[in-house]
Design an enzyme around this catalytic site. Structure first.
Site, short mmCIF file in Angstrom:
data_model
loop_
_atom_site.label_atom_id
_atom_site.label_comp_id
_atom_site.label_asym_id
_atom_site.label_seq_id
_atom_site.Cartn_x
_atom_site.Cartn_y
_atom_site.Cartn_z
N CYS A 19 67.76 41.57 20.13
CA CYS A 19 67.37 41.85 18.75
C CYS A 19 68.50 42.49 17.93
O CYS A 19 69.46 43.02 18.48
CB CYS A 19 66.15 42.77 18.75
SG CYS A 19 65.21 42.65 17.22
N ASP A 137 57.26 50.05 22.75
CA ASP A 137 58.57 50.55 22.34
C ASP A 137 58.58 52.07 22.36
O ASP A 137 57.54 52.72 22.51
CB ASP A 137 58.85 50.02 20.92
CG ASP A 137 60.32 50.02 20.56
OD1 ASP A 137 61.14 50.53 21.34
OD2 ASP A 137 60.64 49.50 19.47
O1 LIG Z 1 66.61 47.90 15.28
C1 LIG Z 1 66.13 48.53 14.33
O2 LIG Z 1 66.85 49.24 13.60
C2 LIG Z 1 64.67 48.44 14.03
C3 LIG Z 1 64.22 48.84 12.78
C4 LIG Z 1 62.88 48.77 12.47
C5 LIG Z 1 61.97 48.29 13.40
C6 LIG Z 1 62.42 47.89 14.65
C7 LIG Z 1 63.75 47.95 14.98
N1 LIG Z 1 64.23 47.56 16.24
C8 LIG Z 1 63.43 47.23 17.37
O3 LIG Z 1 63.62 48.22 18.37
C9 LIG Z 1 63.58 47.59 19.66
C10 LIG Z 1 64.88 47.80 20.39
O4 LIG Z 1 65.10 49.13 20.62
P1 LIG Z 1 66.45 49.66 21.30
O5 LIG Z 1 67.45 49.78 20.23
O6 LIG Z 1 66.86 48.65 22.35
O7 LIG Z 1 66.04 50.96 21.90
C11 LIG Z 1 63.39 46.12 19.42
O8 LIG Z 1 62.05 45.79 19.51
C12 LIG Z 1 63.89 45.95 18.01
O9 LIG Z 1 63.27 44.84 17.41
#
Ligand SMILES: O=C(O)c1ccccc1N[C@@H]1O[C@H](COP(=O)(O)O)[C@@H](O)[C@H]1O
Length: 219
Positions: A19, A137
């Site tokens: 992502c 998450d």
């Molecule tokens: O990545 C972002 O900044 C974000 C912003 C708003 C909503 C979701 C976001 N990311 C999501 O977070 C997880 C990954 O988390 P990590 O960075 O690996 O700890 C993934 O689902 C992204 O879509």
């Protein structure tokens, strides 16, 4: 082959989503590494892309890889417009969007992914709001902060439910995380970056290889 409104489930491999992609190189690396889904963040974030950028990047993604737009409490017409203009096939929602919001997007043909922070009062169940896939998450999405994955296996999804584990995953910890949480798939952003918002191709490749080498736990 995936269709809109469905998520492929024909293998015993973990489903892998990478992502927060922002460049052609990010996308090409993720696809070549064997990602099942690639994500583009439309919410405020260091990884935010606009619709034109996402559309350009989505055109590079082969049919068998699911393109996902990430949103958090944006007005529904904005989500429809951005997702439509970008040509993404799935919408991932991180906010407090309700059943009507999901129904509307589902009727539009988008595959729906509902993101929830583990530890909420009532453990979420996949499909409660009409979603195709649940994503568990950390409390702050995209923060790269890991959480206690071990509680998820017992507390959250029912047997055979499709859910993605996210939050603080890296090439080094994904195997242990899957063993602890027993998800259907994994999702990563921070753990494949060299600095916040900047993806590292070697880490993307390493993450996909590590996840691919980890069998999906039996339901
Ligand atoms: O990545 C972002 O900044 C974000 C912003 C708003 C909503 C979701 C976001 N990311 C999501 O977070 C997880 C990954 O988390 P990590 O960075 O690996 O700890 C993934 O689902 C992204 O879509």
């Amino acid at each position: 082959m995936r269709q809109a409104g469905t998520v492929n489930d024909t293998t015993t491999s973990l489903f892998i989503k990478i992502c927060g992609l922002r460049t052609e190189r990010d996308v090409d690396t993720a696809v070549e590494a064997g990602a099942d889904a690639v994500g583009f963040v439309f919410s405020a974030s260091p990884r935010q892309v606009d619709a034109a950028t996402a559309a350009r990047l989505c055109r590079r993604v082969p049919e068998h890889v699911l393109t996902v737009g990430v949103f958090r409490d944006e007005p529904l017409p904005d989500v429809r417009a951005l997702a439509g203009e970008a040509g993404i096939r799935a919408v991932q929602l991180h906010g407090s969007e309700g059943r009507e919001y999901y129904d509307d997007l589902g009727a539009g043909g988008w595959t729906l992914i509902r993101a929830a922070a583990f530890g909420e009062a009532a453990p979420p169940r996949c499909g409660e709001l009409g979603e195709d896939l649940l994503l568990l998450d950390a409390p702050v999405p995209g923060s790269g902060v890991a959480w206690d994955w071990s509680g998820a296996a017992a507390a959250v999804p029912g047997p055979g439910e499709k859910w993605l584990l996210a939050g603080g995953l890296t090439p080094d910890n994904v195997r242990a995380a899957v063993a602890a949480a027993r998800p259907w798939g994994v999702d990563v952003s921070s753990g494949v970056e060299r600095s916040r918002g900047i993806k590292d191709p070697a880490l993307i490749t390493a993450f996909a290889a590590a996840a691919r080498a980890t069998a999906r736990p039996p339901a």
